[in-house]
Design a protein around this motif. Structure first.
Motif, short mmCIF file in Angstrom:
data_model
loop_
_atom_site.label_atom_id
_atom_site.label_comp_id
_atom_site.label_asym_id
_atom_site.label_seq_id
_atom_site.Cartn_x
_atom_site.Cartn_y
_atom_site.Cartn_z
N ALA A 79 0.85 -1.19 0.00
CA ALA A 79 0.00 0.00 0.00
C ALA A 79 0.88 1.24 0.00
CB ALA A 79 -0.92 0.00 1.21
N THR A 80 0.67 2.11 -0.98
CA THR A 80 1.44 3.35 -1.09
C THR A 80 0.52 4.52 -0.76
OG1 THR A 80 2.83 2.39 -2.83
CG2 THR A 80 2.82 4.79 -2.63
N LEU A 81 0.89 5.27 0.27
CA LEU A 81 0.14 6.45 0.69
C LEU A 81 0.93 7.69 0.28
CD1 LEU A 81 -2.10 7.94 2.22
CD2 LEU A 81 -0.81 7.54 4.34
N ILE A 82 0.32 8.55 -0.51
CA ILE A 82 0.96 9.77 -0.99
C ILE A 82 0.15 10.96 -0.51
CG2 ILE A 82 1.78 11.07 -2.99
CD1 ILE A 82 1.73 8.40 -4.54
N TRP A 83 0.80 11.85 0.24
CA TRP A 83 0.16 13.10 0.64
C TRP A 83 0.76 14.24 -0.17
CZ3 TRP A 83 2.07 17.75 2.33
CH2 TRP A 83 1.14 18.67 2.77
N PHE A 120 9.21 2.13 2.71
CA PHE A 120 9.74 3.46 2.39
C PHE A 120 8.99 4.51 3.19
CE2 PHE A 120 9.55 7.42 -0.06
CZ PHE A 120 10.90 7.65 -0.31
N GLY A 121 9.74 5.50 3.66
CA GLY A 121 9.15 6.65 4.33
C GLY A 121 9.85 7.91 3.85
N PRO A 122 9.27 9.08 4.13
CA PRO A 122 9.92 10.32 3.70
C PRO A 122 11.14 10.65 4.56
CG PRO A 122 7.84 10.78 4.81
CD PRO A 122 7.96 9.29 4.70
N LEU A 123 11.46 11.94 4.72
CA LEU A 123 12.69 12.34 5.40
C LEU A 123 12.72 11.89 6.85
CD1 LEU A 123 12.88 16.00 4.01
CD2 LEU A 123 14.09 13.96 3.16
N GLY A 124 13.92 11.64 7.36
CA GLY A 124 14.06 11.22 8.75
C GLY A 124 13.94 9.71 8.91
N THR A 125 14.03 9.26 10.14
CA THR A 125 13.90 7.84 10.47
C THR A 125 12.48 7.55 10.92
OG1 THR A 125 16.22 7.74 11.14
CG2 THR A 125 14.77 5.97 11.91
N TRP A 126 11.84 6.61 10.23
CA TRP A 126 10.46 6.26 10.54
C TRP A 126 10.38 4.88 11.16
CZ3 TRP A 126 6.07 9.31 9.64
CH2 TRP A 126 6.33 10.54 9.00
N ALA A 127 9.53 4.74 12.15
CA ALA A 127 9.28 3.46 12.80
C ALA A 127 7.85 3.03 12.50
CB ALA A 127 9.50 3.56 14.29
N LEU A 128 7.66 1.72 12.39
CA LEU A 128 6.32 1.19 12.12
C LEU A 128 5.74 0.61 13.39
CD1 LEU A 128 4.14 0.51 9.98
CD2 LEU A 128 5.27 -1.72 9.72
N GLU A 129 4.54 1.05 13.73
CA GLU A 129 3.83 0.50 14.88
C GLU A 129 2.62 -0.25 14.37
OE1 GLU A 129 1.70 2.28 18.86
OE2 GLU A 129 3.70 3.00 18.33
N THR A 138 5.59 10.49 0.88
CA THR A 138 5.15 9.15 0.48
C THR A 138 5.58 8.10 1.51
OG1 THR A 138 5.33 9.72 -1.87
CG2 THR A 138 5.29 7.37 -1.32
N TRP A 139 4.66 7.17 1.78
CA TRP A 139 4.93 6.01 2.64
C TRP A 139 4.51 4.76 1.88
CZ3 TRP A 139 2.69 10.54 3.84
CH2 TRP A 139 3.26 11.32 4.85
N VAL A 140 5.33 3.70 2.00
CA VAL A 140 5.01 2.44 1.34
C VAL A 140 5.01 1.33 2.39
CG1 VAL A 140 5.60 0.79 -0.47
CG2 VAL A 140 6.08 3.24 -0.80
N TYR A 141 3.86 0.70 2.57
CA TYR A 141 3.70 -0.37 3.54
C TYR A 141 3.55 -1.71 2.80
CZ TYR A 141 1.97 3.67 6.27
OH TYR A 141 1.80 4.90 6.88
N GLN A 142 3.94 -2.79 3.49
CA GLN A 142 3.70 -4.13 2.95
C GLN A 142 3.21 -5.02 4.08
OE1 GLN A 142 6.49 -5.79 0.07
NE2 GLN A 142 6.39 -7.77 1.12
N PHE A 143 2.27 -5.90 3.76
CA PHE A 143 1.72 -6.77 4.79
C PHE A 143 1.06 -7.98 4.14
CE2 PHE A 143 -1.41 -3.65 3.54
CZ PHE A 143 -2.56 -4.39 3.35
N ASP A 144 0.81 -8.99 4.96
CA ASP A 144 0.07 -10.18 4.53
C ASP A 144 -1.31 -10.16 5.17
OD1 ASP A 144 2.33 -10.93 3.19
OD2 ASP A 144 2.86 -12.58 4.53
N THR A 145 -2.30 -10.62 4.43
CA THR A 145 -3.65 -10.78 4.97
C THR A 145 -4.42 -11.73 4.07
OG1 THR A 145 -5.65 -9.64 5.72
CG2 THR A 145 -4.64 -8.83 3.69
N THR A 146 -5.43 -12.36 4.65
CA THR A 146 -6.27 -13.25 3.85
C THR A 146 -7.46 -12.53 3.24
OG1 THR A 146 -7.48 -13.87 5.86
CG2 THR A 146 -5.64 -15.28 5.20
#
Length: 219
Positions: free
Chosen positions: A55-59, A90-99, A136-144
């Motif tokens: 999933a790619t989120l673009i603001w 992928f995340g924009p500038l700086g260090t991003w953490a995923l919760e 821009t943020w790019v997430y990846q995940f598994d789901t049924t």
């Protein structure tokens, strides 16, 4: 000879169309929404395999009425209630953490919070993602299974230059049956371009040959 060349040209264009279609087959949703005063969000969902999604989120700042020195600290998506193997590609500038399972609201002190199953929230302490440029943020995940398109939920949180809260986006999309509102341009593969080149060259050669033959028949 001419019929063979014409067949080659037809095959070249057919290959181009097939390649373009195959390249876009993974996109199952591409939706764009202007949120009053808070800019524009686009969410692109790709199916990578039977149970893996990207999933790619673009603001973008189009429509944002806050100052250009405001910044983004958190961005979240919720497309399903059950995810595994989550990652932020992928995340924009700086260090991003995923919760993971961060909730559909930013209630915690660091922005992510709520403990809602299936939500993915990216967060940073950097203040470099100002609202004068797209992010821009790019997430990846598994789901049924995914929600329906009109249940896809995104959030983006803003702060002002004094580090005070400057509002947030919290919205779902209208859906659209899997169609693209803004589809990316598909670039043909080099092999397909080469095949097209050969076909066009053959067409030029056949036309030149036909012209030469016609000139020879003039008394």
């Amino acid at each position: 000879m001419i019929s063979v060349l014409k067949a080659s040209i037809v095959a070249s264009f057919a290959a181009l169309l097939a390649t373009t279609h195959a390249a876009s087959a993974g996109i199952i949703s591409d939706q764009t929404l202007l949120v009053t005063d808070k800019g524009t969000v686009e969410l692109i969902v790709d199916q990578l395999s039977s149970n893996t999604y990207k999933a790619t989120l673009i603001w973008s700042s189009f429509g944002y009425t806050g100052g250009s020195t405001d910044y983004i600290s958190n961005a979240a998506i919720k497309l399903t209630s059950d995810t595994t193997n989550e990652s932020l590609l992928f995340g924009p500038l700086g260090t991003w953490a995923l919760e993971v399972d961060a909730g559909s609201n930013f209630g915690a002190a660091d922005g992510c919070g709520g403990n809602s199953q299936g939500a993915l929230c990216a967060k940073t302490t950097a203040e470099t993602n100002t609202t004068d440029a797209s992010r821009t943020w790019v997430y990846q995940f598994d789901t049924t299974s995914l929600f329906a398109e009109d249940k896809f939920h995104v959030q983006v949180q803003f702060h002002n230059a004094d580090d005070g809260p400057a509002g947030q986006i919290s919205t779902t999309f209208s859906g659209g049956g899997g169609g693209c509102e803004v589809c990316p341009l598909q670039v043909p593969e080099p092999a397909t371009l080469a095949l097209m080149g050969l076909g066009l060259a053959g067409l030029g050669f056949s036309r030149r040959k036909d012209r030469t033959t016609s000139l020879q028949l003039i008394p």
